[in-house]
Design a protein around this motif. Structure first.
Motif, PDB file in Angstrom:
ATOM      1  N   GLU A 161       1.242  -1.182   0.099  1.00  8.26           N
ATOM      2  CA  GLU A 161       0.116  -0.214  -0.247  1.00  8.26           C
ATOM      3  C   GLU A 161       1.246   0.883   0.446  1.00  8.26           C
ATOM      4  OE1 GLU A 161      -3.401   1.586   2.608  1.00  8.26           O
ATOM      5  OE2 GLU A 161      -2.578   0.031   3.166  1.00  8.26           O
ATOM      6  N   ILE A 162       1.571   1.970   1.022  1.00  8.18           N
ATOM      7  CA  ILE A 162       3.391   2.179   1.512  1.00  8.18           C
ATOM      8  C   ILE A 162       3.462   2.420  -0.682  1.00  8.18           C
ATOM      9  CG2 ILE A 162       5.008   3.426   1.746  1.00  8.18           C
ATOM     10  CD1 ILE A 162       4.149   1.743   4.826  1.00  8.18           C
ATOM     11  N   CYS A 163       4.200   1.777  -0.691  1.00  9.82           N
ATOM     12  CA  CYS A 163       4.528   1.084  -2.448  1.00  9.82           C
ATOM     13  C   CYS A 163       3.419   2.305  -3.513  1.00  9.82           C
ATOM     14  CB  CYS A 163       5.191   0.136  -3.143  1.00  9.82           C
ATOM     15  SG  CYS A 163       5.866   0.167  -4.208  1.00  9.82           S
ATOM     16  N   LEU A 164       2.412   2.086  -3.382  1.00  9.63           N
ATOM     17  CA  LEU A 164       1.378   2.145  -4.140  1.00  9.63           C
ATOM     18  C   LEU A 164       1.603   3.956  -4.542  1.00  9.63           C
ATOM     19  CD1 LEU A 164      -0.536   1.655  -6.551  1.00  9.63           C
ATOM     20  CD2 LEU A 164      -2.215   1.265  -4.675  1.00  9.63           C
ATOM     21  N   LEU A 165       0.991   3.946  -3.265  1.00  6.83           N
ATOM     22  CA  LEU A 165       0.660   5.135  -2.750  1.00  6.83           C
ATOM     23  C   LEU A 165       1.534   6.411  -2.384  1.00  6.83           C
ATOM     24  CD1 LEU A 165      -1.497   5.269   0.552  1.00  6.83           C
ATOM     25  CD2 LEU A 165      -2.066   5.336  -1.366  1.00  6.83           C
ATOM     26  N   THR A 166       2.866   6.202  -2.494  1.00  7.16           N
ATOM     27  CA  THR A 166       4.193   7.147  -3.111  1.00  7.16           C
ATOM     28  C   THR A 166       4.787   6.333  -4.999  1.00  7.16           C
ATOM     29  OG1 THR A 166       5.503   5.427  -2.077  1.00  7.16           O
ATOM     30  CG2 THR A 166       4.546   6.906  -0.656  1.00  7.16           C
ATOM     31  N   ALA A 203       5.997   9.324  -8.599  1.00  9.79           N
ATOM     32  CA  ALA A 203       7.226  10.604  -8.400  1.00  9.79           C
ATOM     33  C   ALA A 203       7.077  10.977  -6.636  1.00  9.79           C
ATOM     34  CB  ALA A 203       7.846  11.661  -8.865  1.00  9.79           C
ATOM     35  N   GLY A 204       6.961  10.679  -5.739  1.00 12.77           N
ATOM     36  CA  GLY A 204       6.536  10.233  -4.811  1.00 12.77           C
ATOM     37  C   GLY A 204       5.487  10.663  -3.544  1.00 12.77           C
ATOM     38  N   GLY A 205       3.811  10.828  -4.936  1.00 12.92           N
ATOM     39  CA  GLY A 205       2.371  10.594  -4.229  1.00 12.92           C
ATOM     40  C   GLY A 205       1.730   9.650  -5.378  1.00 12.92           C
ATOM     41  N   ASP A 206       1.124   9.728  -4.979  1.00 16.39           N
ATOM     42  CA  ASP A 206       0.289   8.844  -5.682  1.00 16.39           C
ATOM     43  C   ASP A 206       0.357   7.759  -6.088  1.00 16.39           C
ATOM     44  OD1 ASP A 206      -2.271   7.225  -5.184  1.00 16.39           O
ATOM     45  OD2 ASP A 206      -3.300   8.398  -3.880  1.00 16.39           O
ATOM     46  N   GLY A 207       0.380   6.983  -6.561  1.00 14.40           N
ATOM     47  CA  GLY A 207       0.547   6.117  -7.993  1.00 14.40           C
ATOM     48  C   GLY A 207      -0.442   5.356  -7.913  1.00 14.40           C
ATOM     49  N   THR A 208      -1.652   5.489  -7.585  1.00  9.26           N
ATOM     50  CA  THR A 208      -2.400   4.416  -7.825  1.00  9.26           C
ATOM     51  C   THR A 208      -2.954   4.435  -9.500  1.00  9.26           C
ATOM     52  OG1 THR A 208      -3.426   4.619  -5.259  1.00  9.26           O
ATOM     53  CG2 THR A 208      -4.984   4.203  -7.319  1.00  9.26           C
ATOM     54  N   HIS A 209      -3.341   5.584 -10.401  1.00 11.96           N
ATOM     55  CA  HIS A 209      -3.762   5.577 -11.276  1.00 11.96           C
ATOM     56  C   HIS A 209      -3.159   5.556 -12.748  1.00 11.96           C
ATOM     57  CE1 HIS A 209      -0.838   9.134 -10.598  1.00 11.96           C
ATOM     58  NE2 HIS A 209      -1.540   9.390 -12.328  1.00 11.96           N
ATOM     59  N   LEU A 210      -1.608   4.607 -12.039  1.00 12.39           N
ATOM     60  CA  LEU A 210      -0.370   4.257 -12.744  1.00 12.39           C
ATOM     61  C   LEU A 210      -0.107   3.147 -13.041  1.00 12.39           C
ATOM     62  CD1 LEU A 210       2.466   6.836 -11.241  1.00 12.39           C
ATOM     63  CD2 LEU A 210       1.146   7.098 -13.396  1.00 12.39           C
ATOM     64  N   TYR A 211      -1.323   2.471 -11.856  1.00 15.19           N
ATOM     65  CA  TYR A 211      -1.275   0.213 -11.966  1.00 15.19           C
ATOM     66  C   TYR A 211      -2.092   0.110 -12.346  1.00 15.19           C
ATOM     67  CZ  TYR A 211       3.540   0.830 -11.190  1.00 15.19           C
ATOM     68  OH  TYR A 211       4.929   1.342 -11.123  1.00 15.19           O
ATOM     69  N   SER A 212      -2.507  -0.940 -12.752  1.00 14.69           N
ATOM     70  CA  SER A 212      -4.117  -1.563 -13.091  1.00 14.69           C
ATOM     71  C   SER A 212      -3.936  -2.176 -12.067  1.00 14.69           C
ATOM     72  CB  SER A 212      -4.610  -2.555 -14.612  1.00 14.69           C
ATOM     73  OG  SER A 212      -4.332  -1.378 -15.596  1.00 14.69           O
ATOM     74  N   ASP A 213      -2.808  -3.125 -11.513  1.00 16.61           N
ATOM     75  CA  ASP A 213      -3.128  -4.172 -10.530  1.00 16.61           C
ATOM     76  C   ASP A 213      -2.756  -2.986  -9.072  1.00 16.61           C
ATOM     77  OD1 ASP A 213      -2.138  -5.236  -8.540  1.00 16.61           O
ATOM     78  OD2 ASP A 213      -1.923  -7.685 -10.014  1.00 16.61           O
ATOM     79  N   PRO A 214      -3.148  -2.530  -8.062  1.00 20.98           N
ATOM     80  CA  PRO A 214      -2.544  -2.830  -6.642  1.00 20.98           C
ATOM     81  C   PRO A 214      -1.331  -2.040  -5.858  1.00 20.98           C
ATOM     82  CG  PRO A 214      -4.636  -3.118  -6.419  1.00 20.98           C
ATOM     83  CD  PRO A 214      -4.435  -2.947  -7.977  1.00 20.98           C
ATOM     84  N   LYS A 215      -0.761  -4.159  -6.723  1.00 17.57           N
ATOM     85  CA  LYS A 215       0.346  -4.444  -6.280  1.00 17.57           C
ATOM     86  C   LYS A 215       1.592  -4.168  -7.119  1.00 17.57           C
ATOM     87  CE  LYS A 215      -1.567  -8.253  -3.085  1.00 17.57           C
ATOM     88  NZ  LYS A 215      -1.480  -9.333  -2.572  1.00 17.57           N
TER      89      LYS A 215
END
Length: 203
Positions: free
Chosen positions: A19-24, A27-39
């Protein structure tokens, strides 16, 4: 965060590390929109270290047992890359086999999961170890990043590591300034931005 502390990661921390990896991951901010798989980012940059190199995986505990940051790494990048191919990527490939390629970083994950990724041997000759660190924004400040880096450097020196590197996003100018202040320097050997530190000298 008055009772916050740094401790070794445990298997129970793994979901939070993802979760922390996804939320950073942006470029240090939330990357949720960058990946179809949150892992997705965790598969590449965090979870395998906690699983395969647990002695070099630490979390910033907020005092309640909940991780709000992590620092992971390996003392031997070349050997770790071999282990990823044998012990990590086969399961990831199976997990993402049906994943749609719909977001910016999906193709990067798929390519990385094929295995065979190797860092430049000339880099590893001087900086054989590497690390990844991420701290959630509410927990940033207060010197925790510096302390986590020092914890990992101490762990690496205890294992006889002579040099360590980390990759940086060139858009993350705050991180670049932070590592420069800590004594890291640009040791890039190709198009990726890489900073390194010689661990044979005091930090």
């Amino acid at each position: 965060m008055t009772k916050a502390h740094i401790r070794l990661a445990t298997p129970a921390d793994l979901p939070r590390i993802y979760e922390i990896c996804l939320l950073t991951a942006g470029a240090g901010g939330d990357g949720t929109h960058l990946y179809s798989d949150p892992k997705g980012p965790g598969y590449m940059h965090a979870a395998p270290y906690a699983v395969l190199e647990p002695e070099c995986a630490f979390v910033l505990d907020d005092g309640t047992g909940r991780a709000v940051g992590y620092i992971v790494g390996t003392p031997d990048t070349a050997a770790f890359e071999d282990r990823l191919d044998a012990e990590w990527w086969p399961d990831v490939r199976a997990a993402i086999a049906e994943m749609p390629v719909a977001c910016d970083k999906d193709a990067v994950l798929i390519e990385r999961a094929k295995g065979g990724h190797r860092r430049d041997p000339s880099l590893l000759a001087s900086y054989p170890a590497h690390l990844h660190i991420n701290i959630l924004p509410p927990a940033q400040g207060g010197g925790w990043g510096r302390r986590m880096i020092q914890t990992q450097l101490d762990a690496m020196r205890a294992r006889g590591v002579t040099g360590l590197h980390l990759g940086l996003d060139p858009r993350n100018v705050t991180a670049i300034a932070f590592y420069t202040h800590l004594g890291f320097r640009d040791v890039s050997v190709d198009s990726d931005l890489v900073y390194g530190m010689d661990l044979r000298t005091p930090a």
